[in-house]
Design an enzyme around this catalytic site. Structure first.
Site, mmCIF file in Angstrom:
data_model
loop_
_atom_site.group_PDB
_atom_site.id
_atom_site.type_symbol
_atom_site.label_atom_id
_atom_site.label_comp_id
_atom_site.label_asym_id
_atom_site.label_seq_id
_atom_site.Cartn_x
_atom_site.Cartn_y
_atom_site.Cartn_z
ATOM 1 N N ARG A 69 11.691 -8.894 -3.051
ATOM 2 C CA ARG A 69 12.722 -8.188 -3.827
ATOM 3 C C ARG A 69 12.705 -6.735 -3.388
ATOM 4 O O ARG A 69 11.672 -6.059 -3.496
ATOM 5 C CB ARG A 69 12.454 -8.311 -5.328
ATOM 6 C CG ARG A 69 13.345 -7.392 -6.159
ATOM 7 C CD ARG A 69 13.339 -7.720 -7.633
ATOM 8 N NE ARG A 69 14.119 -8.904 -7.913
ATOM 9 C CZ ARG A 69 14.621 -9.221 -9.111
ATOM 10 N NH1 ARG A 69 14.415 -8.439 -10.150
ATOM 11 N NH2 ARG A 69 15.318 -10.322 -9.281
ATOM 12 N N HIS A 109 21.891 -11.817 -4.107
ATOM 13 C CA HIS A 109 20.849 -12.428 -4.957
ATOM 14 C C HIS A 109 21.031 -13.959 -4.902
ATOM 15 O O HIS A 109 21.408 -14.591 -5.885
ATOM 16 C CB HIS A 109 21.003 -11.900 -6.386
ATOM 17 C CG HIS A 109 19.836 -12.187 -7.290
ATOM 18 N ND1 HIS A 109 18.652 -12.752 -6.866
ATOM 19 C CD2 HIS A 109 19.674 -11.966 -8.639
ATOM 20 C CE1 HIS A 109 17.827 -12.868 -7.890
ATOM 21 N NE2 HIS A 109 18.418 -12.408 -8.970
ATOM 22 N N GLN A 154 19.636 -16.625 -7.491
ATOM 23 C CA GLN A 154 20.363 -16.649 -8.760
ATOM 24 C C GLN A 154 21.643 -17.485 -8.633
ATOM 25 O O GLN A 154 21.968 -18.271 -9.525
ATOM 26 C CB GLN A 154 20.701 -15.206 -9.165
ATOM 27 C CG GLN A 154 21.410 -15.094 -10.499
ATOM 28 C CD GLN A 154 20.484 -15.374 -11.673
ATOM 29 O OE1 GLN A 154 19.444 -14.745 -11.806
ATOM 30 N NE2 GLN A 154 20.846 -16.315 -12.526
ATOM 31 N N ASP A 156 27.409 -9.155 -15.309
ATOM 32 C CA ASP A 156 26.086 -8.643 -14.938
ATOM 33 C C ASP A 156 25.999 -7.220 -15.502
ATOM 34 O O ASP A 156 27.016 -6.657 -15.932
ATOM 35 C CB ASP A 156 25.970 -8.638 -13.391
ATOM 36 C CG ASP A 156 24.612 -8.173 -12.884
ATOM 37 O OD1 ASP A 156 23.651 -8.124 -13.688
ATOM 38 O OD2 ASP A 156 24.501 -7.860 -11.677
ATOM 39 N N CYS A 180 23.283 -13.310 -15.466
ATOM 40 C CA CYS A 180 22.000 -13.526 -14.777
ATOM 41 C C CYS A 180 20.827 -12.969 -15.583
ATOM 42 O O CYS A 180 19.695 -13.364 -15.358
ATOM 43 C CB CYS A 180 22.046 -12.918 -13.383
ATOM 44 S SG CYS A 180 22.492 -11.172 -13.375
ATOM 45 N N ARG A 210 15.950 -21.247 -12.937
ATOM 46 C CA ARG A 210 15.410 -20.512 -11.785
ATOM 47 C C ARG A 210 14.164 -21.235 -11.268
ATOM 48 O O ARG A 210 13.964 -21.372 -10.065
ATOM 49 C CB ARG A 210 15.041 -19.071 -12.178
ATOM 50 C CG ARG A 210 16.213 -18.196 -12.624
ATOM 51 C CD ARG A 210 17.159 -17.855 -11.496
ATOM 52 N NE ARG A 210 16.497 -17.162 -10.412
ATOM 53 C CZ ARG A 210 16.250 -15.838 -10.373
ATOM 54 N NH1 ARG A 210 16.672 -15.073 -11.355
ATOM 55 N NH2 ARG A 210 15.634 -15.283 -9.345
HETATM 56 N N1 NVA Z 1 22.722 -6.439 -10.444
HETATM 57 C C1 NVA Z 1 21.443 -6.471 -11.096
HETATM 58 C C2 NVA Z 1 20.892 -7.868 -11.116
HETATM 59 C C3 NVA Z 1 19.603 -8.012 -11.865
HETATM 60 C C4 NVA Z 1 19.072 -9.400 -11.815
HETATM 61 C C5 NVA Z 1 20.494 -5.516 -10.401
HETATM 62 O O1 NVA Z 1 20.475 -5.493 -9.171
HETATM 63 O O2 NVA Z 1 19.780 -4.780 -11.087
HETATM 64 N N1 CP Z 2 18.117 -12.469 -13.089
HETATM 65 C C1 CP Z 2 17.043 -11.897 -12.545
HETATM 66 O O1 CP Z 2 16.856 -11.885 -11.333
HETATM 67 O O2 CP Z 2 16.191 -11.364 -13.453
HETATM 68 P P1 CP Z 2 14.857 -10.533 -13.192
HETATM 69 O O3 CP Z 2 15.289 -9.163 -12.726
HETATM 70 O O4 CP Z 2 14.166 -10.507 -14.508
HETATM 71 O O5 CP Z 2 14.063 -11.209 -12.136
#
Ligand code: NVA
Ligand code: CP
Length: 316
Positions: A101, A128, A131, A230, A270, A298
């Site tokens: 990540r 992502h 997801q 989101d 998500c 997930r």
């Molecule tokens: N768009 C959000 C998704 C979190 C799972 C982010 O990148 O923070």
């Molecule tokens: N949806 C998602 O990826 O959540 P987290 O940021 O908690 O991993």
């Protein structure tokens, strides 16, 4: 070596197999016999916070017989400037897979190019994919007849994506919709239209521009089977919080907006959610909100993704 960095890294046939395996793993949880990661260690390298992704991968690796190793980027030399390439080469000598990540999407591409082990994109600023596969699986649980073809059940369905239409989730849903044969309509403020990067990726992957973008939220949700949103402030965008909330507030998923979709439309997010910002508490609590099934799935879908990568390993 097969990696999972973007939605199209699996063919439609392979995605159908991932869904079928995920459904089996979900049904058999607790008495699974699939231990494809036995004697393996998979490292999670995270540069951003996470609840769902981290926990579902750590539990998933363990349930497939392996050992998860969580590495906060700042605790390893990568955070002090060791190169992505050297990190990939060194970790490839110790562990059997990387779950990453990070911010820049190029970082997962570089890790995959330099190492000798599978790399999974656990969220970048651009995409992502874990997801999106899980979301599609969660929809298909409702739409595919029992034992039916989950992948086929997605075809022709319409998803409406509201709010930050330039974020990783919006990009990933554009590519996912193309892969699954779904229609997608996105609605967010001017200045947040889907960008040239996702258009270029669609083209590279052999798809026509497949999405409809409008600044009218009610137009986007018309005839939608799924209303999706989101957060308005993705990780890394915190400095823009005030401006984003002001611009995006017309795109909040309120009970009125949700009611303008199909009568049996699903609500999805998500997570994490910010009730009162991108979505009302009433919509999160609606019986057609399936946000916690999404979260749970997930685990099952990512186990199936890891199992697929491992079984593909020799056909590089
Ligand atoms: N768009 C959000 C998704 C979190 C799972 C982010 O990148 O923070
Ligand atoms: N949806 C998602 O990826 O959540 P987290 O940021 O908690 O991993």
């Amino acid at each position: 070596m097969k990696h999972f960095l973007k939605e199209t890294d699996f063919t439609p046939q392979e995605v159908a197999e991932v869904f079928a395996l995920a459904r089996k793993l979900k049904a058999e949880r607790g008495q699974e016999t699939l231990d494809v990661l036995k004697h393996q260690t998979w490292a999670l390298i995270f540069s951003k916070s996470s609840t769902r992704t981290r926990v579902s991968f750590e539990v998933g690796v363990h349930e497939l017989g392996g050992n998860p190793l969580f590495l906060n980027k700042n605790d390893i030399q990568l955070g002090r400037g060791e190169s992505v390439e050297d990190t990939a080469k060194v970790l490839s000598r110790f562990v059997h897979g990387l779950i990453v990540r990070t911010y820049e999407h190029a970082e997962v591409d570089r890790l995959a190019a330099s190492g000798t082990i599978p790399v999974i994109n656990a969220l970048t600023d651009f995409l992502h994919p874990c997801q999106i596969y899980t979301d599609a699986f969660t929809m298909a649980e409702r739409w595919a007849p029992k034992g039916g073809d989950m992948f086929a059940s997605l075809k022709g369905r319409k998803i409406a994506f509201l709010g930050d239409t330039a974020c990783n989730m919006a990009n990933s849903w554009i590519l996912g919709a193309a892969l699954f044969g779904m229609k997608i309509s996105l609605s967010g403020p001017k200045g947040f239209e889907p960008g040239p990067e996702i258009d270029a990726l669609l083209k590279q992957e052999g798809f026509e521009k497949n999405y409809h973008y409008t600044t009218d939220a009610f137009e986007a949700v018309k005839d939608a089977d799924v209303v999706y949103t989101d957060v308005w402030v993705s990780m890394g965008k915190e400095e823009e919080t005030k401006q984003r909330i002001a611009l995006m507030s017309p795109y909040a998923v309120t009970p009125e907006l949700f009611a303008a979709a199909k009568a049996d439309a699903l609500f999805m997010h998500c997570l994490p959610a910010h009730p009162g910002e991108e979505v009302s508490q009433g919509v999160l609590d609606n019986p057609r909100s399936i946000i916690f099934d999404q979260a749970e799935n997930r685990l099952h879908v990512q186990k199936a993704i890891m199992a697929s990568l491992v079984s593909e390993k020799t056909c590089a």
